[in-house]
Design a protein around this motif. Structure first.
Motif, PDB file in Angstrom:
ATOM      1  N   TRP A  28      14.851  66.439   1.828  1.00  0.00           N
ATOM      2  CA  TRP A  28      15.363  65.370   2.690  1.00  0.00           C
ATOM      3  C   TRP A  28      16.204  64.400   1.869  1.00  0.00           C
ATOM      4  N   THR A  29      17.374  64.037   2.385  1.00  0.00           N
ATOM      5  CA  THR A  29      18.287  63.136   1.680  1.00  0.00           C
ATOM      6  C   THR A  29      18.746  62.028   2.616  1.00  0.00           C
ATOM      7  N   GLU A  30      19.488  61.084   2.062  1.00  0.00           N
ATOM      8  CA  GLU A  30      20.053  60.023   2.888  1.00  0.00           C
ATOM      9  C   GLU A  30      21.038  60.586   3.902  1.00  0.00           C
ATOM     10  N   GLU A  31      21.750  61.640   3.519  1.00  0.00           N
ATOM     11  CA  GLU A  31      22.693  62.266   4.453  1.00  0.00           C
ATOM     12  C   GLU A  31      21.960  62.866   5.649  1.00  0.00           C
ATOM     13  N   TRP A  32      20.830  63.547   5.393  1.00  0.00           N
ATOM     14  CA  TRP A  32      20.051  64.088   6.507  1.00  0.00           C
ATOM     15  C   TRP A  32      19.497  62.951   7.372  1.00  0.00           C
ATOM     16  N   ALA A  33      19.048  61.878   6.729  1.00  0.00           N
ATOM     17  CA  ALA A  33      18.496  60.747   7.484  1.00  0.00           C
ATOM     18  C   ALA A  33      19.549  60.137   8.399  1.00  0.00           C
ATOM     19  N   ALA A  34      20.786  60.011   7.900  1.00  0.00           N
ATOM     20  CA  ALA A  34      21.864  59.456   8.724  1.00  0.00           C
ATOM     21  C   ALA A  34      22.156  60.362   9.911  1.00  0.00           C
ATOM     22  N   GLN A  35      22.125  61.659   9.687  1.00  0.00           N
ATOM     23  CA  GLN A  35      22.379  62.601  10.775  1.00  0.00           C
ATOM     24  C   GLN A  35      21.240  62.585  11.793  1.00  0.00           C
ATOM     25  N   PHE A  36      20.028  62.278  11.306  1.00  0.00           N
ATOM     26  CA  PHE A  36      18.856  62.293  12.185  1.00  0.00           C
ATOM     27  C   PHE A  36      18.708  60.990  12.973  1.00  0.00           C
ATOM     28  N   ALA A  37      19.415  59.947  12.589  1.00  0.00           N
ATOM     29  CA  ALA A  37      19.214  58.616  13.171  1.00  0.00           C
ATOM     30  C   ALA A  37      19.216  58.605  14.699  1.00  0.00           C
ATOM     31  N   ALA A  41      16.047  57.353  17.054  1.00  0.00           N
ATOM     32  CA  ALA A  41      16.154  56.289  18.057  1.00  0.00           C
ATOM     33  C   ALA A  41      15.548  56.717  19.386  1.00  0.00           C
ATOM     34  N   GLU A  42      15.468  58.040  19.604  1.00  0.00           N
ATOM     35  CA  GLU A  42      14.873  58.562  20.835  1.00  0.00           C
ATOM     36  C   GLU A  42      13.388  58.858  20.686  1.00  0.00           C
ATOM     37  N   GLY A  43      12.806  58.476  19.536  1.00  0.00           N
ATOM     38  CA  GLY A  43      11.363  58.615  19.358  1.00  0.00           C
ATOM     39  C   GLY A  43      10.926  59.878  18.644  1.00  0.00           C
ATOM     40  N   ARG A  44      11.871  60.654  18.121  1.00  0.00           N
ATOM     41  CA  ARG A  44      11.493  61.864  17.395  1.00  0.00           C
ATOM     42  C   ARG A  44      11.323  61.542  15.909  1.00  0.00           C
ATOM     43  N   PHE A  45      10.565  62.380  15.214  1.00  0.00           N
ATOM     44  CA  PHE A  45      10.417  62.217  13.760  1.00  0.00           C
ATOM     45  C   PHE A  45      10.735  63.553  13.091  1.00  0.00           C
ATOM     46  N   PRO A  46      11.205  63.518  11.817  1.00  0.00           N
ATOM     47  CA  PRO A  46      11.725  64.724  11.182  1.00  0.00           C
ATOM     48  C   PRO A  46      10.658  65.580  10.505  1.00  0.00           C
ATOM     49  N   ALA A  47      10.964  66.865  10.394  1.00  0.00           N
ATOM     50  CA  ALA A  47      10.142  67.823   9.649  1.00  0.00           C
ATOM     51  C   ALA A  47      11.043  69.000   9.277  1.00  0.00           C
ATOM     52  N   ARG A  48      10.611  69.789   8.326  1.00  0.00           N
ATOM     53  CA  ARG A  48      11.381  70.970   7.942  1.00  0.00           C
ATOM     54  C   ARG A  48      10.573  72.227   8.242  1.00  0.00           C
ATOM     55  N   VAL A  49      11.251  73.255   8.740  1.00  0.00           N
ATOM     56  CA  VAL A  49      10.593  74.532   9.009  1.00  0.00           C
ATOM     57  C   VAL A  49      10.421  75.258   7.680  1.00  0.00           C
ATOM     58  N   ILE A  50       9.157  75.551   7.308  1.00  0.00           N
ATOM     59  CA  ILE A  50       8.899  76.219   6.030  1.00  0.00           C
ATOM     60  C   ILE A  50       8.378  77.643   6.212  1.00  0.00           C
ATOM     61  N   ALA A  51       8.047  78.031   7.441  1.00  0.00           N
ATOM     62  CA  ALA A  51       7.651  79.420   7.723  1.00  0.00           C
ATOM     63  C   ALA A  51       7.686  79.623   9.228  1.00  0.00           C
ATOM     64  N   GLN A  52       7.724  80.896   9.643  1.00  0.00           N
ATOM     65  CA  GLN A  52       7.738  81.197  11.076  1.00  0.00           C
ATOM     66  C   GLN A  52       6.965  82.479  11.321  1.00  0.00           C
ATOM     67  N   HIS A  53       6.041  82.430  12.276  1.00  0.00           N
ATOM     68  CA  HIS A  53       5.175  83.571  12.577  1.00  0.00           C
ATOM     69  C   HIS A  53       5.038  83.727  14.086  1.00  0.00           C
ATOM     70  N   ARG A  54       5.628  84.746  14.646  1.00  0.00           N
ATOM     71  CA  ARG A  54       5.371  85.155  16.032  1.00  0.00           C
ATOM     72  C   ARG A  54       5.343  83.986  17.023  1.00  0.00           C
ATOM     73  N   GLY A  55       6.420  83.275  17.086  1.00  0.00           N
ATOM     74  CA  GLY A  55       6.516  82.212  18.077  1.00  0.00           C
ATOM     75  C   GLY A  55       5.902  80.899  17.667  1.00  0.00           C
ATOM     76  N   TRP A  89      16.007  71.651   9.622  1.00  0.00           N
ATOM     77  CA  TRP A  89      15.409  70.332   9.838  1.00  0.00           C
ATOM     78  C   TRP A  89      15.335  70.114  11.350  1.00  0.00           C
ATOM     79  N   VAL A  90      14.155  69.709  11.818  1.00  0.00           N
ATOM     80  CA  VAL A  90      13.914  69.598  13.259  1.00  0.00           C
ATOM     81  C   VAL A  90      13.385  68.221  13.608  1.00  0.00           C
ATOM     82  N   GLY A  91      13.565  67.857  14.882  1.00  0.00           N
ATOM     83  CA  GLY A  91      13.000  66.632  15.423  1.00  0.00           C
ATOM     84  C   GLY A  91      11.762  66.962  16.236  1.00  0.00           C
ATOM     85  N   CYS A  92      10.675  66.228  16.030  1.00  0.00           N
ATOM     86  CA  CYS A  92       9.396  66.529  16.675  1.00  0.00           C
ATOM     87  C   CYS A  92       8.947  65.380  17.576  1.00  0.00           C
ATOM     88  N   VAL A  93       8.143  65.741  18.563  1.00  0.00           N
ATOM     89  CA  VAL A  93       7.551  64.757  19.469  1.00  0.00           C
ATOM     90  C   VAL A  93       6.070  65.063  19.629  1.00  0.00           C
TER      91      VAL A  93
END
Length: 377
Positions: A28-37, A41-55, A89-93
């Motif tokens: 995560w960098t300042e550039e990602w934070a600016a893009q996520f702003a 503002a809509e109430g989401r918070f950031p996370a990164r996808v580190i693995a994926q298994h069957r949905g 990088w994803v936005g979560c609720v």
């Protein structure tokens, strides 16, 4: 000798010290934070996808990791090829009824290694997202296939990441230096020969292991991707299996894509061996991989020269003079024909419409069964 090799008084190997946990430790960098702003503002918070298994997607947040599903909105809006991929990088609720946070948005990718989806589905599959460097990994034994490497390099160049070729198992061949020089000249990318068994050449790749940056390992099964990851991590993160001795072909060991943090602060994404590597929208990557052929074609007598038996063909003249390997031209033609045969954007939209229609029909059928007192098993 490294600390984990030395061990302690009990003889047990020491595990590397735990890495500090934060979004920054996952890139995560300042550039990602600016893009996520706007999403914040809509109430989401950031996370990164580190693995994926069957949905289900494994996410890394600011303090912990958790398994997440998509919100209904995102699942409805995303086409199959646009679902979150490892590295995104994803936005979560948080659901209104409570429970684990869900993925509700995906930030635009800065790079994406994409292949044509295997099977009958018409579309793309993202193998790795937001990668800075792609380590294309191949063994120096008979698994080495220059024509397949050209395919990887074309896709890597199209991805937006820097391609680097790693030739593993250097300890099993007499002289890998000649192969390194030949492939570096043909592919025009950095090439490094190394051995995870002896450690030779491993120091040469550390210049790409930059704190906060992401490196992805791609290549066939059994060529040493997971062995290299374990060596760099200082512990066994992924189970490994050698190439079979009878035919020197690899067996699948890594079964899913997963992102790991290395002790120096860089991140490494290990991927399963790919059996089917179809090109997808890689016109520029193909051109960048075969620039010498395109430069020669500009000197042909006829603008529509097919580089076969036409008079004044500069490409064929270079082949006769030994300046161009004929197999390079054959590979360029084959990959170009593969791209030319891809479905049009209209075909892709129709395929997506058919998938959506089938899902709606299935949903209506389930509703009718429920109205009639049937319960799905």
């Amino acid at each position: 000798m490294t600390s984990n090799q030395a061990g302690d008084a009990s003889g047990e190997p020491e595990r590397p010290a735990a890495l500090p946990y934060s979004l920054a430790s996952w890139g995560w960098t300042e550039e990602w934070a600016a893009q996520f702003a706007p999403l914040a503002a809509e109430g989401r918070f950031p996370a990164r996808v580190i693995a994926q298994h069957r949905g289900r997607w494994m996410l890394a947040g600011d303090h912990d990791e958790w398994s997440a599903a998509l919100t209904g909105r995102l699942r409805h809006e995303a086409r199959k090829g646009e679902l979150p991929a490892v590295g995104d990088w994803v936005g979560c609720v948080i659901p209104q009824g409570g429970g684990p946070a869900r993925i509700d948005a995906v930030l635009p990718r800065r790079s994406a290694f994409v292949r044509r989806a295997a099977g009958s589905y018409v579309g793309a599959q993202t193998v790795a997202a937001n990668v800075d460097t792609l380590f294309i990994t191949s063994s120096l034994n008979s698994d080495l296939n220059p024509r397949r490497l050209e395919r990887y390099v074309a896709m890597a160049r199209e991805s937006g990441a820097q391609p680097v070729l790693l030739l593993t198992k250097d300890d099993l061949v007499e002289d890998g230096a000649a192969t390194v020089e030949r492939l570096a000249n043909e592919l025009r990318i950095p090439v490094v020969a190394l051995s995870s068994h002896t450690g030779a050449g491993v120091e040469d790749i550390r210049r790409w292991l930059v704190p906060g940056e992401t490196v992805a390992l791609v290549g066939s099964s059994g060529v040493g991707k997971s062995s290299l990851l374990n060596l760099l991590a200082g512990e066994e993160l992924m189970v490994t299996r050698e190439i079979r001795g009878d035919d020197e072909r690899g067996r699948h060991t890594t079964t899913h894509r997963e992102l790991f943090r290395l002790p120096g602060g860089s991140l490494m994404l290990d991927t399963p061996g790919v059996r089917e590597l179809g090109l997808w929208d890689a016109d520029q990557g193909l051109a960048d991989t075969f620039t010498e052929i395109l430069d020669l074609a500009d000197r042909c007598l006829y603008r529509d020269c097919r580089h076969q038996k036409e008079p004044g063909c500069a490409v064929q003249a270079a082949i006769r003079a030994g300046e161009l390997d004929e197999s390079r031209l054959a590979s360029y033609r084959r990959l170009g024909e593969e791209l030319a045969g891809q479905p049009t954007e209209a075909d892709r939209r129709e395929a997506a419409r058919q998938v959506s229609k089938a899902a709606e029909v299935a949903a209506h059928a389930r509703a009718r069964r429920a109205d009639n007192g049937w319960r799905e098993r």
